[in-house]
Write a protein that holds these residues in place. Structure first.
Motif, PDB file in Angstrom:
ATOM      1  N   ALA A 158     -17.293 -95.882 -18.723  1.00  0.00           N
ATOM      2  CA  ALA A 158     -17.512 -95.031 -19.892  1.00  0.00           C
ATOM      3  C   ALA A 158     -16.846 -93.666 -19.719  1.00  0.00           C
ATOM      4  CB  ALA A 158     -19.003 -94.850 -20.130  1.00  0.00           C
ATOM      5  N   ARG A 159     -16.776 -92.928 -20.816  1.00  0.00           N
ATOM      6  CA  ARG A 159     -16.253 -91.564 -20.775  1.00  0.00           C
ATOM      7  C   ARG A 159     -17.313 -90.620 -20.214  1.00  0.00           C
ATOM      8  NH1 ARG A 159     -15.524 -91.254 -27.193  1.00  0.00           N
ATOM      9  NH2 ARG A 159     -15.071 -93.426 -26.734  1.00  0.00           N
ATOM     10  N   GLU A 160     -16.881 -89.497 -19.694  1.00  0.00           N
ATOM     11  CA  GLU A 160     -17.795 -88.553 -19.042  1.00  0.00           C
ATOM     12  C   GLU A 160     -18.824 -88.002 -20.012  1.00  0.00           C
ATOM     13  OE1 GLU A 160     -17.617 -84.578 -16.151  1.00  0.00           O
ATOM     14  OE2 GLU A 160     -15.769 -85.443 -16.993  1.00  0.00           O
ATOM     15  N   SER A 161     -18.426 -87.760 -21.261  1.00  0.00           N
ATOM     16  CA  SER A 161     -19.346 -87.165 -22.229  1.00  0.00           C
ATOM     17  C   SER A 161     -20.549 -88.049 -22.496  1.00  0.00           C
ATOM     18  CB  SER A 161     -18.609 -86.879 -23.545  1.00  0.00           C
ATOM     19  OG  SER A 161     -18.051 -88.074 -24.077  1.00  0.00           O
ATOM     20  N   HIS A 169     -25.895 -92.321 -22.677  1.00  0.00           N
ATOM     21  CA  HIS A 169     -26.294 -93.024 -21.459  1.00  0.00           C
ATOM     22  C   HIS A 169     -27.251 -92.211 -20.587  1.00  0.00           C
ATOM     23  CE1 HIS A 169     -23.475 -96.026 -22.541  1.00  0.00           C
ATOM     24  NE2 HIS A 169     -22.393 -95.421 -22.099  1.00  0.00           N
ATOM     25  N   GLY A 170     -27.464 -90.952 -20.926  1.00  0.00           N
ATOM     26  CA  GLY A 170     -28.272 -90.083 -20.079  1.00  0.00           C
ATOM     27  C   GLY A 170     -27.423 -89.359 -19.045  1.00  0.00           C
ATOM     28  N   TYR A 198     -14.513 -91.448 -14.167  1.00  0.00           N
ATOM     29  CA  TYR A 198     -14.860 -92.008 -15.476  1.00  0.00           C
ATOM     30  C   TYR A 198     -13.650 -92.722 -16.083  1.00  0.00           C
ATOM     31  CZ  TYR A 198     -18.946 -88.938 -15.145  1.00  0.00           C
ATOM     32  OH  TYR A 198     -20.098 -88.317 -14.743  1.00  0.00           O
ATOM     33  N   GLY A 199     -13.909 -93.504 -17.118  1.00  0.00           N
ATOM     34  CA  GLY A 199     -12.821 -94.245 -17.757  1.00  0.00           C
ATOM     35  C   GLY A 199     -12.092 -95.126 -16.768  1.00  0.00           C
TER      36      GLY A 199
END
Length: 264
Positions: A158-161, A169-170, A198-199
């Motif tokens: 997933a992306r960091e945000s 995602h928390g 990430y990613g």
């Protein structure tokens, strides 16, 4: 690493958990080993898939457990640990942990947790009498494995945000709490803030190069960076019921962040 302040030679265990030897995780493992050795440290690697590590705990872990006796895992593991009668694969991994000054866990985040093979390494290696239990010092303090640093290096699709304070995602610190607090700090190891890529499903060469530079800086600070300031169980912040005492948290703190010292 700053040559003006050289670090003493240290011993580091890297535990890697990915089935593909050409994966991003395998590349990060290789990079960490090379980087740490170039800095003068001694490194051992437990590549769990290459080792064909057995994940589930069962009676075979305790060779002297009678087949007709009910298996109480905590009691059986403590007896076998204290008597030096664990299965050889567990005993070998415990020796690596005892040998180490720092433990690095390298893994992909799968379903908001560690891969099953790594969970199995945790379940089987951190036996009663080794990582916890009445025969070792209290948890959440300078406990059974005190004196060791611990670092999570995790790849995330997933992306960091999405793992931020308002991310769906928390917060990553909350998602990794079972490892950071429930494994490392519970057994007395001192966790650092996690390193994350990430990613991770698509990592072009230029981003991988930047990621290695960032990871190299974290590895250089393995023994000098400020750790996560988790509260100790015996430091006066918790009552006899193991609940945080009222009013010791920072204003506005809630949830898992209450178990980190304010300003830590």
């Amino acid at each position: 690493m700053n040559e003006a302040t050289p670090q003493r030679r240290k011993k580091i265990l890297v535990v890697s958990a990915h089935p593909e030897p050409r994966s991003l995780n395998a590349s990060l493992t290789s990079f960490a080993v090379e980087h740490l050795r170039a800095a003068g440290h001694e490194v051992r690697v437990s590549d769990l898939y290459a080792m064909k590590w057995k994940a589930p705990v069962d009676a075979d872990d305790f060779p002297e457990h009678a087949a007709d006796r009910r298996l109480g895992v905590m009691a059986a593991s403590e007896r076998a640990t204290l008597a030096g009668r664990l299965s050889p694969d567990i005993a070998a991994e415990q020796e690596k942990v005892r040998w180490s000054d720092a433990v690095i866990l390298q893994f992909p985040m799968w379903w908001f947790s560690v891969p099953a093979i790594l969970k199995g390494w945790i379940d089987r290696v951190f036996t009663a009498g080794f990582g916890y239990g009445p025969e070792v010092p209290p948890p959440y303090s300078e406990g059974a494995l005190a004196g060791r640093r611990a670092l999570v290096s995790v790849t995330i699709g997933a992306r960091e945000s999405a793992f931020s304070d308002r991310g769906i995602h928390g917060r990553l610190t909350d998602v990794l709490h079972p490892v950071q607090h429930g494994l490392f700090w519970f057994t007395g190891m001192t966790p650092l803030d996690p390193f994350a890529v990430y990613g991770a499903n698509e990592v072009p060469e230029e981003r991988f190069a930047a990621g290695k530079r960032a990871y190299g800086r974290r590895l250089d600070g393995l023994f000098t960076d400020e750790p996560v300031a988790f509260r100790t169980l015996v430091g006066g912040d918790y009552g006899r019921d193991m609940r945080l005492l009222p009013g010791v948290e920072a204003p506005g703190a809630s949830g898992l962040e209450m178990h980190v010292r304010p300003g830590g």
